[in-house]
Design a protein around this motif. Sequence first.
Motif, mmCIF file in Angstrom:
data_model
loop_
_atom_site.group_PDB
_atom_site.id
_atom_site.type_symbol
_atom_site.label_atom_id
_atom_site.label_comp_id
_atom_site.label_asym_id
_atom_site.label_seq_id
_atom_site.Cartn_x
_atom_site.Cartn_y
_atom_site.Cartn_z
ATOM 1 N N ARG A 129 -21.519 -41.194 15.755
ATOM 2 C CA ARG A 129 -20.791 -42.036 14.799
ATOM 3 C C ARG A 129 -21.412 -41.958 13.408
ATOM 4 O O ARG A 129 -20.718 -41.967 12.395
ATOM 5 C CB ARG A 129 -20.771 -43.485 15.294
ATOM 6 C CG ARG A 129 -19.730 -44.363 14.616
ATOM 7 C CD ARG A 129 -19.938 -45.807 15.033
ATOM 8 N NE ARG A 129 -19.892 -45.955 16.459
ATOM 9 C CZ ARG A 129 -18.790 -46.265 17.137
ATOM 10 N NH1 ARG A 129 -17.661 -46.435 16.486
ATOM 11 N NH2 ARG A 129 -18.808 -46.412 18.447
ATOM 12 N N ALA A 130 -22.741 -41.860 13.359
ATOM 13 C CA ALA A 130 -23.424 -41.782 12.067
ATOM 14 C C ALA A 130 -23.244 -40.420 11.403
ATOM 15 O O ALA A 130 -23.263 -40.315 10.179
ATOM 16 C CB ALA A 130 -24.912 -42.081 12.252
ATOM 17 N N ASP A 176 -23.746 -43.511 19.339
ATOM 18 C CA ASP A 176 -24.324 -44.066 18.112
ATOM 19 C C ASP A 176 -24.700 -42.962 17.128
ATOM 20 O O ASP A 176 -24.404 -43.046 15.930
ATOM 21 C CB ASP A 176 -25.576 -44.877 18.469
ATOM 22 C CG ASP A 176 -25.405 -46.348 18.148
ATOM 23 O OD1 ASP A 176 -24.305 -46.741 17.722
ATOM 24 O OD2 ASP A 176 -26.371 -47.104 18.330
#
Length: 425
Positions: A306-307, A303
């Motif tokens: 991905r950001a 997560d």
Amino acid sequence: MIARARGSVAAAGAGALEAEVPHAIVGAAVEIQTRGGRRCGLVTAMRGTRVRIAPLDDAAGVAAGDVVYVDTDAPSVRLGMTALGRVLDAHGRALDGGEELHGPALPMEPAASRRLVAGTADSPCWTGVRAIDALATLARGQRIGIFGGAGVGKSTLLQTIAANARADALVVALIGERGREIAGWQEALGDARGRTAIICATADAPAAVRARAPLTAMAQAEYLRALGLHVLLVVDSLARYCAALRELAATNGETTALRGYPPSAFAALGRLLERAGAGAEGAITAICSVLVEGDDEREPVADAARALLDGHLILSRRVAESGRFPALDPRASCSRLFSAVASPRHRADAAVLRRALAALEEARDLRAVGAYRRGADGLLDAAVAAEEGIEAFLRQDGEPSSPDQTLAVLAQLAGGLCRSEKGDL
């Protein structure tokens, strides 16, 4: 001459040491003189003159009162052009039996004023992999992640890209890998081996060494970028880097958050990735693998990565089990700089192929039970007719595909799909 501060060990344990040392800085190299010989470590935390030290080798034999020397200069590593063609550890020491390096001292962390990379990523970085170059084209200076669970081909895809990408130099950071993976990388690189620096911290290395390896690799990549080169930086993997940071945080008593990761781990991840990118002359294109535990795409490291990244390439276990490699899922993959580097014709052809792939995926269950009937959906009919050609295009074993070859076949597939959808079969 490196400036050093002297102190003494105050407390010792298997995972961390404490010492009384004046003028220490976080990240500094440490040397401990014990009765059994020299031990090394890194300063990971401090409070006043009491510093916490992460050992870089076996801490057995360290006792209270042992003399400690701490570098007071900013942490650095000696690499440079002489590191190309070599296999080195996280300290820049030879692992390949060759001579020790005596290159320039490169800062492990750049000064705050040098961290911003202001160049523009506006030219393509061709990988030789059709599925990527056609549908998720990368840009020079882009940062992208390859996400997938164990056994879906992440390392193989990274090796293929590294061996065939159009880059002036390569830097490969292997974090927490098996020792035999080094030989596999050397063999896979082929002709690119002479322009590649491999920085390795194997799975049995202390957490401080595994956390240091990507910083060493980034320092080398930044040096080459400053020379005006296009550098491909491969990091395998960000998950093991964050795992090492989690271990260090635990020994420092940091408060943990989601699934045991401290906030400092994700802050360090951001600092690392922000150092890649296009500069005034050269560029660092970073391709990082992210091991997704249990194929859970919402795993904390995945997560966070991905950001921070400029796109993601998703490897599908279902595709891998079907025997198609690379097991890329084009529908789930995305390059955020695709539109900046792809021509209008390329973008249009890629959109046609993506629509066909989406139609095939949506009708997968329908076709499995024999409920598909030709004539109800022109797009699906065209996609089914072209399915064999699409699979052949996405499957790649062996030789790389040149940009001209890839775009020509993509245009051929897109043209056939458009004609079939209009009923010209």
